[in-house]
Motif scaffolding. Sequence first.
Motif, PDB file in Angstrom:
ATOM      1  N   GLY A  33     -12.333  -6.063   4.592  1.00 27.01           N
ATOM      2  CA  GLY A  33     -11.151  -6.022   5.446  1.00 27.01           C
ATOM      3  C   GLY A  33     -11.510  -5.894   6.916  1.00 27.01           C
ATOM      4  O   GLY A  33     -11.647  -4.784   7.434  1.00 27.01           O
ATOM      5  N   SER A  37      -4.992   4.770  -0.482  1.00 25.61           N
ATOM      6  CA  SER A  37      -6.066   5.255   0.373  1.00 25.61           C
ATOM      7  C   SER A  37      -6.835   6.369  -0.323  1.00 25.61           C
ATOM      8  O   SER A  37      -6.241   7.251  -0.954  1.00 25.61           O
ATOM      9  N   HIS A  61     -13.265   3.665   3.659  1.00 27.91           N
ATOM     10  CA  HIS A  61     -13.746   3.262   4.974  1.00 27.91           C
ATOM     11  C   HIS A  61     -15.227   3.589   5.136  1.00 27.91           C
ATOM     12  O   HIS A  61     -16.080   2.771   4.857  1.00 27.91           O
ATOM     13  N   THR A 101      -1.575  -7.362  10.799  1.00 31.72           N
ATOM     14  CA  THR A 101      -1.616  -5.911  10.701  1.00 31.72           C
ATOM     15  C   THR A 101      -0.776  -5.266  11.804  1.00 31.72           C
ATOM     16  O   THR A 101      -0.524  -5.869  12.857  1.00 31.72           O
ATOM     17  N   ARG A 159      -0.198  -9.372   2.114  1.00 31.18           N
ATOM     18  CA  ARG A 159       0.507  -8.109   2.327  1.00 31.18           C
ATOM     19  C   ARG A 159       1.276  -8.209   3.634  1.00 31.18           C
ATOM     20  O   ARG A 159       0.705  -8.547   4.676  1.00 31.18           O
ATOM     21  N   MET A 174       0.848  -1.190   0.000  1.00 29.06           N
ATOM     22  CA  MET A 174       0.000   0.000   0.000  1.00 29.06           C
ATOM     23  C   MET A 174       0.882   1.238   0.000  1.00 29.06           C
ATOM     24  O   MET A 174       1.888   1.294   0.710  1.00 29.06           O
ATOM     25  N   ARG A 208     -11.595  -1.661  -1.364  1.00 29.72           N
ATOM     26  CA  ARG A 208     -11.447  -2.217  -0.020  1.00 29.72           C
ATOM     27  C   ARG A 208     -12.470  -1.485   0.831  1.00 29.72           C
ATOM     28  O   ARG A 208     -12.316  -0.315   1.162  1.00 29.72           O
ATOM     29  N   ARG A 246     -12.766  -6.030  -1.582  1.00 28.27           N
ATOM     30  CA  ARG A 246     -12.107  -6.732  -0.473  1.00 28.27           C
ATOM     31  C   ARG A 246     -12.738  -6.298   0.816  1.00 28.27           C
ATOM     32  O   ARG A 246     -12.746  -5.113   1.154  1.00 28.27           O
ATOM     33  N   VAL A 304      -6.111  -0.944  -5.949  1.00 32.62           N
ATOM     34  CA  VAL A 304      -7.208  -1.119  -4.997  1.00 32.62           C
ATOM     35  C   VAL A 304      -7.424   0.208  -4.287  1.00 32.62           C
ATOM     36  O   VAL A 304      -6.474   0.788  -3.754  1.00 32.62           O
ATOM     37  N   ARG A 328      -2.459  -0.979  -3.223  1.00 32.24           N
ATOM     38  CA  ARG A 328      -3.608  -0.287  -2.645  1.00 32.24           C
ATOM     39  C   ARG A 328      -3.257   1.160  -2.346  1.00 32.24           C
ATOM     40  O   ARG A 328      -2.141   1.455  -1.902  1.00 32.24           O
ATOM     41  N   SER A 359       2.651  -6.142   6.344  1.00 30.26           N
ATOM     42  CA  SER A 359       2.459  -4.769   6.812  1.00 30.26           C
ATOM     43  C   SER A 359       3.617  -4.339   7.700  1.00 30.26           C
ATOM     44  O   SER A 359       3.759  -4.831   8.823  1.00 30.26           O
ATOM     45  N   ASP A 414      -8.770   2.147  -1.169  1.00 30.75           N
ATOM     46  CA  ASP A 414      -9.072   1.871   0.232  1.00 30.75           C
ATOM     47  C   ASP A 414     -10.131   2.864   0.716  1.00 30.75           C
ATOM     48  O   ASP A 414      -9.885   4.074   0.789  1.00 30.75           O
TER      49      ASP A 414
END
Length: 376
Positions: free
Chosen positions: A138, A65, A91, A211, A240, A36, A109, A136, A87, A63, A242, A89
């Motif tokens: 998450g 954001s 929220h 994560t 991934r 990401m 995502r 995705r 991708v 990915r 992280s 991201d």
Amino acid sequence: MSSLRPWRHIERRKSRQIMVGNVPVGGDAPITVQTMTNTLTSDARATIDQIRRCEEAGVDIIRVSCPDVESTTALREIVRAANVPIVADIHFHYRRALEAADAGAACLRINPGNIGSSERVAEVVRAAKANGCAIRIGVNAGSLEKDLLEKYGEPCPEALVESALDHIRLLEDHDFHEYKVAVKASDVFLAVAAYQELASQVDCPLHLGITEAGGLIGGTVKSSIGLGMLLWSGIGDTIRVSLSAEPEEEVRVGYHLLKALGIRNRGVRVISCPSCARQGFDVIRTVEKLEERLQHIRTPMSLSVLGCVVNGPGEARETDIGVTGGGNGKHMVYLSGVTDHHVADEGMVDHIVRLVEAKAAEIEAAGAAAEPVAAE
């Protein structure tokens, strides 16, 4: 797999396959490596530059954001410039998902349960279908739904799995099936247990990750334990790692992890000793230089760098190229497991780099020659 080496066999969990752009995920597709970006997505040029570095490291999917409209506006330029699927991201702002889908994101995502009403979920699904986007889900132990925390008292495997199944149900209620799922936690035991349980209940592809794993060294160790356990048991379709490190480092670690398990081979696999007083040359410094100088090699091959003749010859016989420390500043070079010539301390790194580059070209040429020629 050789019948003489059953202990090397990994039997992958059978999952259905989805497409993230032009990259298949799940089924019998190779396990993909993701990362990401950490630039402001609204700064398209900086984000594209970072994506380029990740592409050079071998990233399959990346990915970005998209927290605001400035980011989804820049996303169109980023998608056009990228050579890998992007991708987006998302929220809590479902409109960002709609904008990202229209901007060309290959995947969203998003957790459908976090974006509000059923109609909002329906809008996102319609946008994903219209633009050929995957989704995705998450789930993260650090942001579980309040009702699940009240029900279970704390983040636990059952809570993560229940959250994932709730989000899956929302998508399937709208006849959407192009999804993959992650149930991440910073606790290795929690993450592994959640993935194991989810894998037994669904057939969708699983995106693996530990994560908030930590920095380059600590996070690599932590991720390798968790992801290694899951991958070894056949669970996982895309990963991934992280890290609190640059995104391209996540990609490199991801490939090292897959190479260690024999799942995917990209670039040079270095076998080297930890060094001791018997070493005929500075092994640590030599390996550091070689790993840096050989990052551009994509062809799968092996290189052994051993400081002395105790284990050196045995390891060198198993690799494409090997060097074993000798006396008087002269060291033995092995090609395809056979002793070939000596090399002196001075210029040894340059010499090995040239040998690796030549071997990579030879392997690539042999592969190209073996490809069938299409009939005219």
